[in-house]
Design an enzyme around this catalytic site. Structure first.
Site: not given
Length: 134
Positions: A18, A21-23
């Protein structure tokens, strides 16, 4: 990518996926806003929140799940991401929303680290489209 590294990525902590994925999502959204929407600099952050906020990600996840958009493998990552225990407190949202947001970010991180560019691109484009249609 070899099998050993493949398995290593699947075994990563879902909150690590996550985090990645956030980046990836943040960079994709920023690129989209800068190139497509051509907004003034002081509006860019406000516009990006529409796509990357936990609430928006949770709503997008719910929509995609209703559409049965995810593969079985991605559903496994989603479930792991949603059920992972975070030791940080969710900012500006409830725990359920935060967990859904972490789930979709985990899938994005997984696809990115697995170098599944076509599927990642399809998911990121779908997220943009869904948010734009709200």
């Amino acid at each position: 990518m070899d099998n050993q590294q493949d398995n290593h990525i699947k075994l990563l902590n879902p909150l690590t996926l996550a985090y990645m994925g956030d980046a990836v999502l943040d960079q994709y959204v920023r690129t989209y806003i800068v190139l497509k929407l051509k907004s003034k600099p002081n509006k860019l952050h406000q516009m990006s929140k529409k796509y990357v906020s936990a609430k928006s990600q949770a709503q997008t996840l719910e929509y995609l799940m209703e559409q049965e958009w995810f593969t079985d493998e991605e559903m496994d990552i989603l479930k792991r991401g949603r059920n992972a225990k975070s030791h940080t407190k969710a900012k500006n949202t409830d725990v359920q929303t935060y967990r859904k947001s972490s789930a979709i970010e985990a899938v994005i991180g997984f696809l990115y680290l697995e170098k599944r560019e076509e599927r990642l691109e399809a998911l990121l484009n779908k997220i943009i489209t869904i948010v734009n249609e709200r």
